[in-house]
Design a protein around this motif. Structure first.
Motif, short mmCIF file in Angstrom:
data_model
loop_
_atom_site.label_atom_id
_atom_site.label_comp_id
_atom_site.label_asym_id
_atom_site.label_seq_id
_atom_site.Cartn_x
_atom_site.Cartn_y
_atom_site.Cartn_z
N UNK A 59 -38.23 -36.89 38.74
CA UNK A 59 -37.43 -36.87 39.96
C UNK A 59 -38.12 -37.65 41.08
N UNK A 60 -39.43 -37.91 40.93
CA UNK A 60 -40.18 -38.70 41.91
C UNK A 60 -40.07 -40.21 41.62
N UNK A 72 -29.83 -36.73 33.65
CA UNK A 72 -30.51 -35.83 34.57
C UNK A 72 -31.08 -36.57 35.77
N UNK A 73 -31.64 -37.76 35.51
CA UNK A 73 -32.17 -38.56 36.61
C UNK A 73 -31.05 -39.03 37.54
N UNK A 100 -38.79 -46.67 38.73
CA UNK A 100 -37.41 -46.99 38.37
C UNK A 100 -36.84 -48.12 39.22
N UNK A 101 -35.76 -48.68 38.72
CA UNK A 101 -35.03 -49.70 39.46
C UNK A 101 -34.58 -49.15 40.81
N UNK A 102 -34.11 -47.91 40.80
CA UNK A 102 -33.69 -47.27 42.06
C UNK A 102 -34.86 -47.22 43.05
#
Length: 130
Positions: free
Chosen positions: A12-13, A121-122, A30-32
């Motif tokens: 989640x981080x 979930x992400x 992540x890309x985000x």
């Protein structure tokens, strides 16, 4: 729109983990996360041979907007770091899942990833942030 990959585990981080064929784990953001950070200007990775612990800080990524801690999804020994990021930290923005990985770990226990999120979930954590 952010890219997501089904074969990865997510925190989640905003870190991702990919279990390689040899049992090692490659870790990046992540890309985000790279989109949120903006232009990445510096990446601090753990040293090869050092030990990292699941859920604990293992490095830092800095952008023109902010600095963020990088957390390791698994405990174990750091066996490689992406030295290309020293001279080209923007690679994280260009290719967060491929060329922009941060470090690789020989995990002491792969069950650390049992608590990690799958892609759905992400994505749900991102919707909660909106």
């Amino acid at each position: 729109m952010s890219e997501f990959r089904n074969e990865l585990k997510y925190l989640s981080s905003h870190e991702w983990a990919r279990v390689e064929e040899d049992g090692t784990v490659t870790i990046g953001i992540t890309d985000h996360a790279q989109e949120s950070l903006g232009d990445v200007v510096y990446v601090e990775t753990p040293e090869v041979g050092s030990e990292v612990n699941a859920g604990e800080e293992a490095g830092v990524v800095e952008s023109v907007k902010a600095a963020s801690d990088i957390f390791s999804p698994v405990s174990g020994e750091v066996i490689a770091v992406n030295s290309a990021l020293e001279d080209a930290p923007e690679t994280v923005n260009e290719s967060p899942y491929d060329d922009g990985w941060f470090f690789k770990v020989k995990p002491s226990d792969l069950t650390d990833l049992d608590d990690a999120l799958d892609v759905d979930g992400y994505k749900a954590t991102l919707e909660d942030d909106d």
